[in-house]
Design an enzyme around this catalytic site. Structure first.
Site, mmCIF file in Angstrom:
data_model
loop_
_atom_site.group_PDB
_atom_site.id
_atom_site.type_symbol
_atom_site.label_atom_id
_atom_site.label_comp_id
_atom_site.label_asym_id
_atom_site.label_seq_id
_atom_site.Cartn_x
_atom_site.Cartn_y
_atom_site.Cartn_z
ATOM 1 N N MET A 217 16.032 -2.356 -8.881
ATOM 2 C CA MET A 217 14.762 -1.214 -8.159
ATOM 3 C C MET A 217 15.405 0.071 -8.152
ATOM 4 S SD MET A 217 13.554 -3.473 -5.261
ATOM 5 C CE MET A 217 12.147 -2.520 -4.498
ATOM 6 N N LYS A 291 4.911 -7.493 -9.972
ATOM 7 C CA LYS A 291 4.445 -6.514 -10.540
ATOM 8 C C LYS A 291 5.886 -5.760 -11.232
ATOM 9 C CE LYS A 291 2.688 -1.671 -9.307
ATOM 10 N NZ LYS A 291 2.036 -0.955 -8.179
ATOM 11 N N ASP A 296 5.617 4.638 -11.816
ATOM 12 C CA ASP A 296 4.238 4.716 -11.653
ATOM 13 C C ASP A 296 4.060 6.334 -11.134
ATOM 14 O OD1 ASP A 296 1.600 4.744 -10.861
ATOM 15 O OD2 ASP A 296 1.929 3.540 -9.131
ATOM 16 N N SER A 301 -4.976 9.828 -12.709
ATOM 17 C CA SER A 301 -5.058 10.079 -11.409
ATOM 18 C C SER A 301 -3.610 10.193 -10.718
ATOM 19 C CB SER A 301 -5.699 8.943 -10.450
ATOM 20 O OG SER A 301 -6.878 8.483 -11.519
ATOM 21 N N LYS A 303 0.095 11.221 -9.007
ATOM 22 C CA LYS A 303 0.496 11.261 -7.763
ATOM 23 C C LYS A 303 0.815 12.586 -7.433
ATOM 24 C CE LYS A 303 2.084 6.553 -7.404
ATOM 25 N NZ LYS A 303 1.446 6.135 -6.135
ATOM 26 N N ASP A 373 -4.315 5.053 -10.604
ATOM 27 C CA ASP A 373 -3.071 4.954 -9.714
ATOM 28 C C ASP A 373 -3.232 3.561 -9.177
ATOM 29 O OD1 ASP A 373 -0.654 5.362 -8.700
ATOM 30 O OD2 ASP A 373 -1.594 6.711 -6.980
ATOM 31 N N ARG A 377 -2.632 -3.843 -9.639
ATOM 32 C CA ARG A 377 -3.732 -5.041 -9.802
ATOM 33 C C ARG A 377 -4.234 -5.198 -11.037
ATOM 34 N NH1 ARG A 377 -7.387 -1.610 -5.399
ATOM 35 N NH2 ARG A 377 -5.305 -0.982 -5.032
HETATM 36 N N1 BES Z 1 2.776 2.018 -6.278
HETATM 37 C C1 BES Z 1 1.786 2.336 -5.738
HETATM 38 C C2 BES Z 1 1.866 1.758 -4.297
HETATM 39 C C3 BES Z 1 3.154 2.239 -3.571
HETATM 40 C C4 BES Z 1 3.047 3.211 -2.621
HETATM 41 C C5 BES Z 1 4.393 1.624 -3.924
HETATM 42 C C6 BES Z 1 4.070 3.558 -1.951
HETATM 43 C C7 BES Z 1 5.305 1.794 -2.912
HETATM 44 C C8 BES Z 1 5.261 2.965 -2.123
HETATM 45 C C9 BES Z 1 0.311 1.953 -6.268
HETATM 46 O O1 BES Z 1 0.287 1.716 -7.487
HETATM 47 C C10 BES Z 1 -0.588 2.729 -5.690
HETATM 48 O O2 BES Z 1 -0.434 4.097 -6.415
HETATM 49 N N2 BES Z 1 -1.684 2.611 -5.017
HETATM 50 C C11 BES Z 1 -2.680 3.326 -4.503
HETATM 51 C C12 BES Z 1 -3.864 2.665 -4.640
HETATM 52 C C13 BES Z 1 -5.119 3.459 -4.236
HETATM 53 C C14 BES Z 1 -5.262 4.602 -5.627
HETATM 54 C C15 BES Z 1 -6.459 2.721 -4.091
HETATM 55 C C16 BES Z 1 -2.273 3.564 -3.166
HETATM 56 O O3 BES Z 1 -1.672 2.848 -2.205
HETATM 57 O O4 BES Z 1 -2.314 4.921 -2.785
HETATM 58 ZN ZN ZN Z 2 2.151 1.223 -8.680
HETATM 59 ZN ZN ZN Z 3 -0.154 3.504 -8.697
#
Ligand code: BES
Ligand code: ZN
Ligand code: ZN
Length: 529
Positions: A217, A291, A296, A301, A303, A373, A377
């Site tokens: 990680m 996963k 990411d 979309s 971050k 993002d 899933r």
């Molecule tokens: N990898 C992220 C989730 C995440 C957030 C992991 C913080 C570790 C720390 C995931 O792919 C993501 O971005 N999820 C979004 C979903 C949303 C767009 C519905 C989120 O949680 O904001």
């Molecule tokens: Zn992610």
């Molecule tokens: Zn994501």
């Protein structure tokens, strides 16, 4: 005085930790230690919290050591009036010819065990934290061979020190790295040295699994690409497991359109790992799914840039699957496990999936990707479908899936979504032992409705609003599972440690690897796995 200075200088010179070539180190991030070292010995002894100012409540090992030293340890401890409190330490020098330091660490009140509100075994947690603090303090003093008191729970003691001594500094210059420390169990006064050694080894292997997860990680995403992840897993597991590395063409032939829609924005090719550990003949393996998004960005979309570096840990689910398999195979548990790890990067580019695109998963369901993002899933959907083909007795997936689970539970526990009361009870039992907690979350139809109300396709990859984000993500995954024993662990909240867990340093946590190993251990005792 002069003699001690001379000794210190020579000690520094003799600390000669050899390292492998810079190239290999950079490629793999794995370091090996030489055995040509000058060892400076120290001992860790445990005491229980005790109000009395004229007696010390030693552990069995510590009492025998004190007796052998003619009560010197208790005398020295009692020279100060304030009794030791849980988590506090005292370091003594020149009390024994064999050890340059004897560190006494307080492991809390005698007889502490399961705490219902905390859902944890407090006794075991206190031991882990107390020995962790002890070995770190001794490392600071330059001690590099440490014998540690079993403190009445050898496995917990071994876990605490092996987890505490982990550091990911492979990419730093030699002088900035933490020195190597050799730890062993103080078995010298034990009636049954063999069983103590065995328990110590088990604790060390549990920690080793979690440390592999942490290392993977923590590795930067430019070094740990999907391809590199697969190479490291082969290196780490190949002698104990069968490791199949599937490529993009294979995923295409399996009609994994959902997984491939995430990978398409990156120049790094996706990889689908299939790993098998056969500690027993069975037609219904335990399936683990992780996963494996090696970075990411959010894709189109995208971050926000602040803190985006943490997304190198978005393969935490994959890492915990690998760490669990390492320990399960080293412990030679009598169980059949199959693991499925979709690996890719989520990048924005001219070839990336766009919001509103519709993709088709392996089970034929169509998905409108309204937010690129929410990619975890999408890759898990196909991995879950594929895992169903092997008639698993249960499916356990782990994913750093949603920021929403972090909002809900923080680093207190991994969120668990499961359709099985029985599986939940077993996982919770495992987490009480490991101290790495889980908390059950709902899989209501209420959340399914949010992802099935979709303009263009069968499913939408987001739930419409931010409310209940971890639950809508779990409801989405549920659409790809038929198995009656399914557990989904959202581990985004426990991904990194910022000081909450005393025996884990700051950084990527590798949680909940040990809980999953304990869970598999429990399941191995059932007949049909
Ligand atoms: N990898 C992220 C989730 C995440 C957030 C992991 C913080 C570790 C720390 C995931 O792919 C993501 O971005 N999820 C979004 C979903 C949303 C767009 C519905 C989120 O949680 O904001
Ligand atoms: Zn992610
Ligand atoms: Zn994501």
């Amino acid at each position: 005085m002069a003699a001690s200075i001379v000794k210190r200088v020579s000690r520094v010179k003799k600390l000669n930790v050899s390292h492998i070539s810079a190239r290999y180190k950079l490629l793999t991030g794995f370091r090996h230690f030489s055995t040509s070292k000058q060892w400076n010995k120290a001992l860790v002894l445990g005491v229980y919290e005790n109000e009395s100012t004229d007696s010390i409540d030693f552990t069995g090992t510590a009492r025998k050591f004190d007796e052998k030293a003619d009560g010197k340890i208790s005398q020295l401890l009692l020279t100060v009036k304030k009794p030791l409190k849980c988590g506090k330490t005292r370091t003594l020098h020149a009390v024994d010819p064999e050890f340059s330091s004897v560190l006494v660490t307080c492991i809390g009140k005698r007889g502490e065990g399961y705490d219902e509100l905390e859902t944890v075994d407090k006794g075991r947690e206190s031991i882990r934290a107390a020995v962790a603090k002890a070995v770190l303090q001794l490392r600071e003093l330059g001690e590099n061979e440490i014998e540690v008191d079993s403190c009445g729970d050898t496995e917990a003691s071994a876990e605490g020190c092996h987890l505490a001594l982990f550091s990911y500094d492979d990419l730093k210059a030699e002088k900035s790295r933490k020195p190597a420390v050799r730890i062993s169990c103080a078995t010298r006064y034990s009636q049954d040295k063999n069983s103590m050694e065995k328990e110590w080894r088990k604790g060390a292997i549990l920690a080793e699994g979690q440390n592999l997860s942490r290392r993977l990680m923590e590795m930067p995403a430019n070094l740990l690409t999907p391809t590199k992840f697969a190479e490291i897993i082969k290196e780490q597991l190949a002698d104990k497991c069968e490791v199949l590395v599937r490529d993009k063409d294979w995923a295409e032939s399996m009609k994994m359109g959902s997984f491939l829609s995430v990978a398409r924005g990156s120049v790094e090719p996706p990889v689908f790992l299939e790993i098998e550990y056969k500690g027993r003949q069975s037609d219904s393996p335990l399936a683990l799914v992780g996963k494996g998004v090696t970075f990411d960005t959010g894709g189109i979309s995208i971050k926000p840039s602040q803190g985006m570096d943490a997304m190198r840990g978005d393969m935490g689910g994959a890492a915990c699957v690998a760490g669990s398999l390492l320990s399960v195979s080293k412990l030679q548990l009598p169980v059949h496990v199959k693991a499925f790890i979709p690996l890719c990067e989520n990048m924005p580019s001219g070839s990336a999936t766009k919001p509103g695109d519709v993709v088709t998963a392996m089970n034929g369901k169509t998905i409108q990707v309204d937010n690129t993002d929410a990619e975890g899933r999408l890759i898990l959907a196909d991995a879950l479908c594929y895992s169903e083909q092997f008639n698993p007795s249960l499916i356990l997936d782990m994913a750093t899936l949603t920021g929403a689970i972090d909002v809900a539970l923080g680093a207190g526990a991994a969120g668990v979504f499961t359709n099985s009361e029985n599986m939940w009870n077993k996982l919770q039992k495992a987490s009480v032992r490991s101290g790495d907690r889980v908390w059950r979350m709902p899989l209501f139809n209420h959340y399914t409705k949010k992802i099935t109300e979709c303009q263009l396709a069968d499913l939408n990859n987001i739930g419409g609003s931010r409310s209940g984000g971890a639950c809508t993500a779990a409801a989405f995954l549920k659409e790809f599972v038929n198995n009656k024993n399914w557990l989904h662990l959202d581990i985004a909240g426990v991904m990194s440690n910022s000081g909450d867990v005393a025996y884990l340093g700051k950084g990527m946590s590798g949680r909940p690897t040990r809980t999953v190993i304990e869970f598999i251990n429990l399941m191995s005792k059932e007949t049909n796995n």
